[in-house]
Each structure stands twice: as C-alpha cells, then as structure tokens.
Design an enzyme around this catalytic site. Structure first.
Site, short mmCIF file in Angstrom:
data_model
loop_
_atom_site.label_atom_id
_atom_site.label_comp_id
_atom_site.label_asym_id
_atom_site.label_seq_id
_atom_site.Cartn_x
_atom_site.Cartn_y
_atom_site.Cartn_z
N ARG A 156 -6.64 4.17 7.79
CA ARG A 156 -6.49 4.19 6.44
C ARG A 156 -6.17 2.97 5.56
NH1 ARG A 156 -7.96 4.70 2.32
NH2 ARG A 156 -7.62 5.81 0.49
N HIS A 160 -0.67 1.64 -5.83
CA HIS A 160 0.58 2.54 -5.23
C HIS A 160 1.92 2.47 -5.83
CE1 HIS A 160 -2.71 4.04 -2.62
NE2 HIS A 160 -3.25 2.98 -2.41
N CYS A 217 -1.98 -3.86 -3.01
CA CYS A 217 -1.63 -2.48 -2.64
C CYS A 217 -0.71 -2.07 -3.80
CB CYS A 217 -0.85 -2.50 -1.32
SG CYS A 217 -1.66 -3.40 -0.10
N CYS A 223 -8.35 1.01 2.98
CA CYS A 223 -7.78 0.82 1.33
C CYS A 223 -7.90 -0.66 1.16
CB CYS A 223 -6.39 0.92 1.35
SG CYS A 223 -5.86 1.35 -0.32
#
Length: 303
Positions: A260, A221, A217, A264
């Site tokens: 979501r 991000h 992740c 992802c």
C-alpha cells in the site's frame, strides 16, 4: 499544530542528541500526542470546524461525518468518520473475504522447510504484530515483519517470498489474527539515540514533498484526512498501521503495508523505495509509533 511536527525534522539531530539516556522517545511521544490532539479537535464537530479543517468540503458531506471521535476510534481509518462507508464496511465484515487466507497462513506457519524447521521455529509465538517494526540495537536498523519473514526463509535455505502479496500476506494475516486474539496493542519502542534518529528520518519522509507532483503523505493523511478524493474519504495518519495486512477490494486480495505504501507513493508522483530498504522501514517505524497504544485490528478490509 501539525505543521510544527514537520518543522521539527530539521532539528532532529539536535533533538536526539539532547535527549536523556532514559527518554529517547521524548520527541516522538510529543509528536504522537500532538497528532491525537489534532485529530480529536478536527473531528469533534466537522461541520462546526469547517473553516478550520474542511475548507473544500460541502455542508452536506460534513453532516454525514461522525463527530466526537476519540483516539481509539481512528483505528478504523476513514470508516471511523465516514458513516456511509462504515455501514458498507460492517456488512462486508460479517463474511470477510480473507478467511481462507488466514487458514492458508496457519498452514504456512506449520509447514516444514526442507531442513525440518518452519516458520513456527522462527516465530514460536505467532501473536507478534505488536512487536514489529522494531529497532534492532545490535544491527542498528529497523526490522520490519516482512523482512523478518524472508530472513527466516533464506537462513533456512528457502527462497524469499514476494514482499507485497501472496504467501507473505497470508502468513501475516494469520499473525494478525493471533495478535487480535491476544488483544495486543501497537507498542513501538525507541530506546536509543539511533532508534530516535531512525524515527526522525521516517517522519521526515512522511512530511517531505517529493516527485513531480510535489506532494507528501501528510497532505492527504493529516491536513487532508476526512476530505473527499473522487468518491473516497482520505484516511488519517492516526491508526494507519493497526489493520495490516489488508484485503483491498481494488486488489481483490490481501496486501502488506509495503504494497500500500508503494502504491500511495507512486500516486504522489514519486518512485517508491524498495520494500525492505532503510527508507521504507523507517517510514513504517514512524507511522507505527503514531499508532502506539491502538488495538491491532488486522487483517482488515479497505477499498
């Protein structure tokens, strides 16, 4: 800077055991402040910081980015720094497509179950977004809002809802609206060694490479936040949990954070954990702590 956060995961057990009884959130708070420091530095002046933070972006792209962003600004996700995207976002927000869903959620909140009880029985105060997810000290586990809603249903003899959309998202949109009206801010608490360990496992999931693409992740991000993938700017970790549920234009409807996150994780080449699994709930617990102190802004719109 942010890589130091990921490296602390291997020492999580030692860190947690060393914390004083009244300061179980010490490591988490240190992480949160580092995240704020990182993103404020990154977006102080994107063009000026190109070599440090944006090696693959063009000067033209960076000239269109906002600069001088501070902690609270990141609640808007990628719209906080994407000038073009923000203008489109503000136009849509003038007549948001989720208004009918909020009204539907209000009706679901009051609708009586077969036994005469309702969601209002389980959640007397609908302004509850700041309270979830939380670590239940009796059950020794993280409890998500999605889990709590379905437990309200099943304990009252009703069928559980879809965890990603439909009635679940509509009810959460109503909760979010009431939480915004109450001017709530995210306030995740870590009050025990077990809660601190749950936070650390969520952090480990966020920073660990998985799947055939060997992605995590954070690559998108944290390090990648603000960079372009196809025609979209990647959102920052900071503030990612402020806007749920989200009306995504791609979905043409509302979705929960679990929806979501699952999508992802699939994009990373991984098999996502179940929506109410320990892994998913602890991931949301970590992400929510990173947004502590930020105003709730749901329901909201994303592409």
């Amino acid at each position: 800077m942010l890589l130091k956060i990921a490296k602390t995961t291997a020492l999580a057990a030692l860190t947690v055991s060393a914390l004083h009884a009244t300061n179980y959130s010490a490591q988490a708070e240190k992480d949160r402040l580092e995240v704020i420091k990182y993103f404020e530095a990154k977006f102080e002046d994107p063009l000026k910081n190109k070599n440090t933070f944006f090696p693959y972006s063009t000067d033209e792209e960076l000239e269109k980015s906002e600069k001088g962003l501070k902690h609270a600004d990141f609640a808007l996700g990628s719209y906080s720094f994407n000038k073009d995207g923000k203008s489109q976002y503000e136009e849509i927000k003038e007549m948001p497509p989720y208004e009918d869903d909020v009204d539907a959620g209000a009706k679901l909140y009051e609708k009586q179950f077969a036994n005469g009880k309702s969601m209002a029985t389980c959640f007397p105060n609908p302004a509850i977004m700041a309270s979830y997810p939380y670590f239940d000290e009796k059950r020794k586990e993280v409890v998500s809002l999605t889990q709590a809603v379905n437990e309200c249903l099943t304990t009252n003899g009703e069928k559980a809802w879809n965890t990603q959309k439909g009635d679940m998202a509509k009810l959460q949109a109503f909760f979010a609206t009431k939480s915004v009206e109450a001017e709530q801010k995210i306030d995740v608490k870590i009050n025990s060694a077990e809660a601190a360990a749950a936070y650390e496992r969520g952090k480990e999931y966020y920073y660990s490479q998985r799947g055939y693409l060997k992605l995590n992740c954070a690559e998108c991000h944290v390090q990648g936040a603000g960079q372009r993938v196809r025609n979209e700017k990647l959102s920052p970790l900071l503030g990612q949990m402020t806007q749920w549920p989200v009306y995504r234009l791609k979905w043409a409807g509302l979705g929960t954070p679990e929806r979501r996150m699952s999508g992802c994780i699939v994009d990373e080449g991984q098999v996502p954990p179940k929506d109410t699994s320990k892994e998913m709930k602890e991931l949301l617990f970590f992400m929510s702590y990173m947004s502590n102190g930020m105003a709730i802004d749901g329901p909201d719109i994303r592409k």
